[in-house]
Design a protein around this motif. Structure first.
Motif, mmCIF file in Angstrom:
data_model
loop_
_atom_site.group_PDB
_atom_site.id
_atom_site.type_symbol
_atom_site.label_atom_id
_atom_site.label_comp_id
_atom_site.label_asym_id
_atom_site.label_seq_id
_atom_site.Cartn_x
_atom_site.Cartn_y
_atom_site.Cartn_z
ATOM 1 N N ALA B 63 0.834 -1.210 0.000
ATOM 2 C CA ALA B 63 0.000 0.000 0.000
ATOM 3 C C ALA B 63 0.869 1.259 0.000
ATOM 4 C CB ALA B 63 -0.938 0.002 1.208
ATOM 5 N N LEU B 64 1.982 1.216 0.722
ATOM 6 C CA LEU B 64 2.910 2.359 0.722
ATOM 7 C C LEU B 64 3.475 2.589 -0.679
ATOM 8 C CD1 LEU B 64 4.870 1.746 4.061
ATOM 9 C CD2 LEU B 64 3.866 3.937 3.398
ATOM 10 N N VAL B 65 3.920 1.499 -1.313
ATOM 11 C CA VAL B 65 4.543 1.611 -2.648
ATOM 12 C C VAL B 65 3.518 2.110 -3.668
ATOM 13 C CG1 VAL B 65 5.551 0.273 -4.543
ATOM 14 C CG2 VAL B 65 6.339 -0.107 -2.195
ATOM 15 N N LEU B 66 2.320 1.534 -3.650
ATOM 16 C CA LEU B 66 1.305 1.926 -4.629
ATOM 17 C C LEU B 66 0.865 3.376 -4.446
ATOM 18 C CD1 LEU B 66 -0.901 -1.306 -4.781
ATOM 19 C CD2 LEU B 66 0.609 -0.406 -6.573
ATOM 20 N N SER B 67 0.658 3.770 -3.185
ATOM 21 C CA SER B 67 0.212 5.149 -2.954
ATOM 22 C C SER B 67 1.333 6.136 -3.293
ATOM 23 C CB SER B 67 -0.290 5.346 -1.513
ATOM 24 O OG SER B 67 0.678 4.916 -0.585
ATOM 25 N N ALA B 68 2.570 5.773 -2.990
ATOM 26 C CA ALA B 68 3.698 6.644 -3.367
ATOM 27 C C ALA B 68 3.793 6.758 -4.888
ATOM 28 C CB ALA B 68 5.001 6.095 -2.790
ATOM 29 N N ILE B 72 3.536 10.172 -7.030
ATOM 30 C CA ILE B 72 4.605 10.629 -7.945
ATOM 31 C C ILE B 72 4.024 10.827 -9.348
ATOM 32 C CG2 ILE B 72 6.763 9.920 -9.074
ATOM 33 C CD1 ILE B 72 7.360 8.356 -6.398
ATOM 34 N N HIS B 73 3.208 9.856 -9.775
ATOM 35 C CA HIS B 73 2.630 9.906 -11.133
ATOM 36 C C HIS B 73 1.782 11.168 -11.327
ATOM 37 C CE1 HIS B 73 1.144 8.342 -14.916
ATOM 38 N NE2 HIS B 73 -0.089 8.649 -14.526
ATOM 39 N N PHE B 74 0.978 11.479 -10.308
ATOM 40 C CA PHE B 74 0.050 12.625 -10.450
ATOM 41 C C PHE B 74 0.619 13.911 -9.850
ATOM 42 C CE2 PHE B 74 -2.971 9.002 -10.662
ATOM 43 C CZ PHE B 74 -3.542 9.291 -11.889
ATOM 44 N N TRP B 75 1.897 13.892 -9.514
ATOM 45 C CA TRP B 75 2.512 15.072 -8.872
ATOM 46 C C TRP B 75 2.296 16.320 -9.741
ATOM 47 C CZ3 TRP B 75 3.740 16.671 -4.376
ATOM 48 C CH2 TRP B 75 4.658 17.716 -4.182
ATOM 49 N N GLY B 76 1.848 17.366 -9.102
ATOM 50 C CA GLY B 76 1.570 18.603 -9.858
ATOM 51 C C GLY B 76 0.100 18.783 -10.143
ATOM 52 N N SER B 77 -0.705 17.714 -9.918
ATOM 53 C CA SER B 77 -2.156 17.864 -10.097
ATOM 54 C C SER B 77 -2.844 17.513 -8.769
ATOM 55 C CB SER B 77 -2.673 16.933 -11.204
ATOM 56 O OG SER B 77 -2.946 15.649 -10.681
ATOM 57 N N TRP B 78 -4.114 17.889 -8.675
ATOM 58 C CA TRP B 78 -4.875 17.596 -7.452
ATOM 59 C C TRP B 78 -5.073 16.102 -7.252
ATOM 60 C CZ3 TRP B 78 -5.364 20.834 -3.625
ATOM 61 C CH2 TRP B 78 -5.277 22.207 -3.879
ATOM 62 N N TRP B 79 -4.923 15.332 -8.328
ATOM 63 C CA TRP B 79 -5.084 13.874 -8.189
ATOM 64 C C TRP B 79 -4.030 13.256 -7.269
ATOM 65 C CZ3 TRP B 79 -9.389 11.619 -9.228
ATOM 66 C CH2 TRP B 79 -10.225 12.137 -10.222
ATOM 67 N N PHE B 83 -3.639 10.243 -3.056
ATOM 68 C CA PHE B 83 -2.545 9.265 -2.945
ATOM 69 C C PHE B 83 -1.607 9.629 -1.788
ATOM 70 C CE2 PHE B 83 -3.952 8.547 -7.302
ATOM 71 C CZ PHE B 83 -3.994 7.168 -7.334
ATOM 72 N N PHE B 84 -1.293 10.923 -1.675
ATOM 73 C CA PHE B 84 -0.413 11.321 -0.575
ATOM 74 C C PHE B 84 -1.130 11.244 0.771
ATOM 75 C CE2 PHE B 84 2.498 13.132 -3.782
ATOM 76 C CZ PHE B 84 3.656 12.513 -3.323
ATOM 77 N N LEU B 85 -2.446 11.395 0.744
ATOM 78 C CA LEU B 85 -3.201 11.234 2.002
ATOM 79 C C LEU B 85 -3.045 9.797 2.503
ATOM 80 C CD1 LEU B 85 -5.176 12.642 3.992
ATOM 81 C CD2 LEU B 85 -7.040 11.701 2.615
ATOM 82 N N VAL B 86 -3.240 8.842 1.596
ATOM 83 C CA VAL B 86 -3.096 7.430 1.976
ATOM 84 C C VAL B 86 -1.648 7.140 2.378
ATOM 85 C CG1 VAL B 86 -3.195 5.048 1.107
ATOM 86 C CG2 VAL B 86 -5.018 6.670 0.522
ATOM 87 N N TYR B 87 -0.722 7.607 1.534
ATOM 88 C CA TYR B 87 0.697 7.367 1.823
ATOM 89 C C TYR B 87 1.083 7.972 3.182
ATOM 90 C CZ TYR B 87 5.780 7.466 1.229
ATOM 91 O OH TYR B 87 7.139 7.295 1.401
ATOM 92 N N ILE B 228 9.684 19.769 -3.870
ATOM 93 C CA ILE B 228 9.603 19.169 -2.529
ATOM 94 C C ILE B 228 9.170 17.703 -2.607
ATOM 95 C CG2 ILE B 228 9.124 21.366 -1.352
ATOM 96 C CD1 ILE B 228 6.176 20.180 -1.025
ATOM 97 N N LEU B 229 9.104 17.182 -3.821
ATOM 98 C CA LEU B 229 8.638 15.789 -3.954
ATOM 99 C C LEU B 229 9.464 14.801 -3.105
ATOM 100 C CD1 LEU B 229 6.720 13.715 -5.173
ATOM 101 C CD2 LEU B 229 8.186 13.621 -7.204
#
Lengths: 105, 363
Positions: B63-68, B72-79, B83-87, B228-229
């Motif tokens: 779950a950590l790997v998938l949410s991270a 990373i994939h959606f970095w820069g968008s609200w999507w 993912f970061f909430l779960v991570y 800051i990623l």
């Protein structure tokens, strides 16, 4: 000082892979029986915070203290990591006629 | 007219007046009440195995790997936010229970597995592993004994601002950062010197230097990438994902009795949903855990069934617990002596002190 063997208990009083408390002359000891029917004895209280090891868990040659999970090898008395840092005293044990005897100096 | 006496504030430091008082009153390193349970049954419950923690850790890491990866994939968008909430929660909150269970050495049967999880989870929750191993040992010796327990989350009168800051681990992280610099320079704080043995102190200094080196590397990575990623993945999740730590953690003892030798009076057991129990590794059975700390997390529900008739009614939910905790904390701001008194089942007697104890208040 002459050898003093104390008649502690019946072998059947200790389950395999378990420990019991044995008090004698104002002192407290822990008596162990391994899965292959070997018997051992140590001081009864953990060297960390004076908790009775008889409430703990025997896993192979290891006794784990019931309060803070500190571990000793009860066959040697060796402390096996934090929070126990000081080894525990061990005592010779023999079995005669179904009785467990402990040698207390 | 007789003069009125104003109670003095409690001294929660480990080297102050109440530390000496706890020793004088015989409630330091004392014998605690245990619910009766047959030895055979307890042995069965204490049995270790690697299976449940391997399964749960595999799910947690996946779950950590998938949410991270999603973040990373959606970095820069609200999507990226969900993912970061779960991570963040997995990293900054559920690491608390992993740290805790592995620290007790009960998560896995295999010792090195506990040690690996302990060190990794300690970093994630931003705790120094050696300091916290010893502080938690003391917490179990002297649970909520003022002047002895270094882990009293809500001293009285409560510091509400600090509690609010710690929703995002702000105050606690700042304290840890300060400690890291002290420890990295090869020193301990006076309180810590009361519970960390001499022979363990080198580990404190070494780990502090490693933590600071990792944080420095993360800062360098952020500067190098102009983003800051890297910090969103390592370091910051301890803050932005830490809110469930305090949400779960405050339920353990907040608002309950101090200076009693009966976990039924100073600790809560709460029924939680399966997701919370996964995140919290069953630490909602907290009376049971404190009374029998050798029982692994996966056996706590069975232990609860075995001793529940000797314990207060569990809280039906976390919300129900907070209906008690929040008003109690707010009242303690004005009335520090106020606390919740847990009711035992009919016919069961609380054992706050050992037989014959005479408890003297602070002068």
């Amino acid at each position: 000082m002459p050898e003093q063997w104390i008649n502690a208990c019946d072998t059947d009083d200790i389950d395999q892979d378990d420990v019991i408390r044995f008090d004698h002359d104002g002192r407290t000891f822990a008596l162990y029986r391994t899965e292959d029917d070997r018997f051992f004895a140590t001081d009864g209280l953990c060297t960390h915070e004076k908790v009775h090891l008889s409430g703990g868990l025997v896993m192979g040659n290891i006794i784990e203290c019931p309060k803070h999970n500190g571990r000793f090898d009860f066959t040697t008395g060796k402390a096996k990591g934090a929070p126990v840092c000081v080894d525990i005293a061990t005592y010779p044990v023999k079995v005669e006629d179904g009785r467990v005897l402990i040698q207390i100096a | 007219m007789l003069p009125t006496m104003t109670p003095t504030p409690r001294d929660y430091s480990l080297i102050g007046r109440d530390a000496a008082l706890a020793e004088a009153n015989g409630i330091a390193a004392a014998e605690w009440y245990s619910c009766p349970i047959p030895r055979k049954q307890l042995k069965e419950l204490m049995k270790r195995s690697d299976g449940p923690a391997l399964r749960d850790t595999a799910i947690w890491v996946a779950a950590l790997v998938l949410s991270a990866a999603g973040g990373i994939h959606f970095w820069g968008s609200w999507w990226a936010v969900p993912f970061f909430l779960v991570y963040g929660v997995l990293y900054g909150s559920s690491s608390d229970s992993r740290w805790h269970e592995a620290g007790h050495g009960t998560a896995f049967k295999t010792r090195w597995m506990n040690d690996v999880l302990y060190y990794v989870a300690s970093f994630m929750i931003l705790r120094e592993p050696t300091v916290w191993r010893w502080s938690h040992t003391r917490h179990h010796t002297d649970t909520i004994i003022v002047g002895r327990d270094p882990e009293i989350a809500v001293p009285r009168p409560p510091d509400v601002v600090a509690l609010l800051l710690n929703i995002f681990a702000l105050k606690s992280s700042l304290m840890t950062l300060k400690s890291l610099f002290i420890h990295a320079s090869g020193r301990l704080k006076p309180d810590e010197a009361t519970f960390i043995p001499e022979m363990e102190r080198w580990k404190v200094y070494l780990v502090a230097r490693i933590y600071l080196a990792i944080f420095a590397a993360v800062i360098v990575a952020c500067v190098w990438m102009g983003s800051i990623l890297p910090a969103m993945l390592v370091g910051l999740p301890s803050l932005y994902g830490g809110f469930m730590t305090i949400y779960f953690g405050l339920t353990q003892h907040a608002g309950l009795a101090e200076d009693v030798l009966d976990h039924r009076l100073n600790t809560r057991t709460i029924y939680m949903n399966p997701l919370f129990r996964f995140l919290y590794w069953n630490m909602n059975y907290h009376v049971e855990h404190h009374m029998f700390p050798m029982v692994p997390y996966h056996a706590l529900p069975r232990l609860h069934e075995a001793i529940k008739d000797d314990c207060p009614e569990p809280y039906p939910s976390t919300i129900a617990a907070y209906r008690e905790i929040i008003p109690t904390i707010l009242r303690q701001v004005r009335e520090p002596a106020f606390h919740v008194i847990r009711r035992l089942p009919d016919g069961k007697t609380p054992v706050p002190y050992n037989h014959g104890a005479i408890i003297n208040p602070a002068e």
